[in-house]
Design a protein around this motif. Structure first.
Motif, PDB file in Angstrom:
ATOM      1  N   LYS A   1       0.830  -1.201   0.000  1.00 35.14           N
ATOM      2  CA  LYS A   1       0.000   0.000   0.000  1.00 35.14           C
ATOM      3  C   LYS A   1       0.867   1.255   0.000  1.00 35.14           C
TER       4      LYS A   1
ATOM      5  N   ALA B   1      -0.833  -5.360 -11.801  1.00 30.59           N
ATOM      6  CA  ALA B   1      -1.577  -5.905 -10.661  1.00 30.59           C
ATOM      7  C   ALA B   1      -1.199  -7.366 -10.411  1.00 30.59           C
TER       8      ALA B   1
ATOM      9  N   PRO C   1     -10.712   4.170  -3.808  1.00 26.01           N
ATOM     10  CA  PRO C   1      -9.898   3.043  -4.287  1.00 26.01           C
ATOM     11  C   PRO C   1      -9.330   3.222  -5.682  1.00 26.01           C
TER      12      PRO C   1
ATOM     13  N   LEU D   1      -8.247  -3.170  -3.743  1.00 26.82           N
ATOM     14  CA  LEU D   1      -7.976  -1.731  -3.715  1.00 26.82           C
ATOM     15  C   LEU D   1      -8.859  -1.019  -2.696  1.00 26.82           C
TER      16      LEU D   1
ATOM     17  N   TYR E   1      -5.682   4.333  -7.238  1.00 27.93           N
ATOM     18  CA  TYR E   1      -4.576   3.425  -7.544  1.00 27.93           C
ATOM     19  C   TYR E   1      -4.465   3.128  -9.042  1.00 27.93           C
ATOM     20  N   ASP E   2      -5.435   3.575  -9.813  1.00 25.97           N
ATOM     21  CA  ASP E   2      -5.297   3.502 -11.265  1.00 25.97           C
ATOM     22  C   ASP E   2      -4.071   4.282 -11.720  1.00 25.97           C
TER      23      ASP E   2
ATOM     24  N   CYS F   1     -11.566   0.225 -10.913  1.00 25.42           N
ATOM     25  CA  CYS F   1     -10.323   0.477 -11.628  1.00 25.42           C
ATOM     26  C   CYS F   1     -10.500   0.206 -13.121  1.00 25.42           C
TER      27      CYS F   1
ATOM     28  N   ASP G   1     -11.107  -4.684  -7.397  1.00 24.56           N
ATOM     29  CA  ASP G   1     -11.834  -3.726  -6.556  1.00 24.56           C
ATOM     30  C   ASP G   1     -11.758  -4.116  -5.078  1.00 24.56           C
TER      31      ASP G   1
ATOM     32  N   LEU H   1      -1.758  -8.511  -6.690  1.00 23.80           N
ATOM     33  CA  LEU H   1      -3.073  -7.949  -6.407  1.00 23.80           C
ATOM     34  C   LEU H   1      -4.178  -8.679  -7.154  1.00 23.80           C
TER      35      LEU H   1
END
Length: 265
Positions: A14, A214, A245, A237, A248-249, A204, A234, A219
């Motif tokens: 994170k 990812a 959330p 994130l 993070y894109d 995202c 999703d 992720l």
């Protein structure tokens, strides 16, 4: 990149992604991104229409996306809302020559007509997504939007240019568009002009770049970039930031496109 990323715990991961969000979520990002097109405008309706049409053709070479999105705006006299609501049939004729990959002039004119109906009959683009949002997601509203958009007479070919998450599509371009419209962190990139949709519901915009990063970071373990993968991403994130959330894109896209991120074995 070193394989040390494989051994990051969730807090470390994170922190790493938060740092990348800070790096890329700045006005400098706009210079090479399709979001620059709606940034040419100040009228709300111009911003949301320019954003929607730009997002619609946002696949392939980024330089060509920008060239062709600018061309779309020029064909509408650089006043997209006024053109859509007040055009004559003769003013539509030059649009027949427009081409971006598989999106052609017929599609462009269909989209002009579809957008006009959305504003005339349903109170505008924002209203559709706001009225049909779910308690935790916008994927059902995307599906409903496609249904209402294509109530107009159209060729079947044009439907492929709006994805339906309920058919397991990642709907990357519409999720990106919704990020542009709904998210506002005062960083100068996203607009946040749609106030009735909480950024916590955004998904995202999953594509080959963000999907690969990812997976590299652990992720996402689903190999397809589809609707199911969006739901899985999703979930992760939203644990990192339940209120925002989709910020993070910026990290996933920036790592993939600008840094060529890859973990060595």
């Amino acid at each position: 990149m070193l394989n040390e990323f494989k051994f990051m715990n969730q807090n470390e991961l994170k922190q790493f992604l938060d740092e990348k969000v800070t790096l890329y979520n700045t006005p400098n990002f706009i210079e090479s991104d399709p979001i620059q097109i709606p940034h040419f405008y100040t009228l709300k309706e111009d911003i949301e229409i320019a954003g929607f049409l730009t997002a619609t053709i946002a696949w392939g070479n980024r330089k060509m996306i920008l060239i062709n999105a600018k061309k779309m705006m020029e064909l509408m006299g650089n006043s997209p809302f006024d053109f859509i609501m007040n055009h004559t049939e003769n003013q539509l004729l030059p649009l027949n020559n427009f081409v971006h990959r598989t999106f052609n002039g017929t599609d462009f004119i269909t989209f002009i007509q579809g957008i006009k109906k959305i504003y005339t009959n349903y109170g505008g683009l924002e209203n559709i997504f706001t009225l049909h949002q779910d308690t935790t997601s916008l994927q059902k509203s995307i599906s409903k939007f496609k249904q209402l958009f294509f109530e107009i007479q159209h060729q079947q070919r044009s439907q492929k240019h709006i994805s339906d998450p309920l058919n397991n599509s990642a709907a990357k371009r519409l999720n990106m568009y919704l990020r542009w419209m709904c998210r506002n962190d005062n960083k100068g990139v996203d607009f946040g002009i749609w106030k009735g949709i909480a950024p916590s519901k955004l998904s995202c915009p999953l594509d080959i770049h963000s999907g690969n990063v990812a997976r590299q970071l652990g992720l996402l373990n689903r190999m397809q970039n589809d609707g199911k993968a969006v739901v899985l991403l999703d979930e992760i994130l939203r644990k990192f930031d339940s209120n925002d959330p989709v910020k993070y894109d910026f990290a996933l896209f920036g790592l993939g496109v600008f840094e060529g991120f890859k973990i060595t074995s």
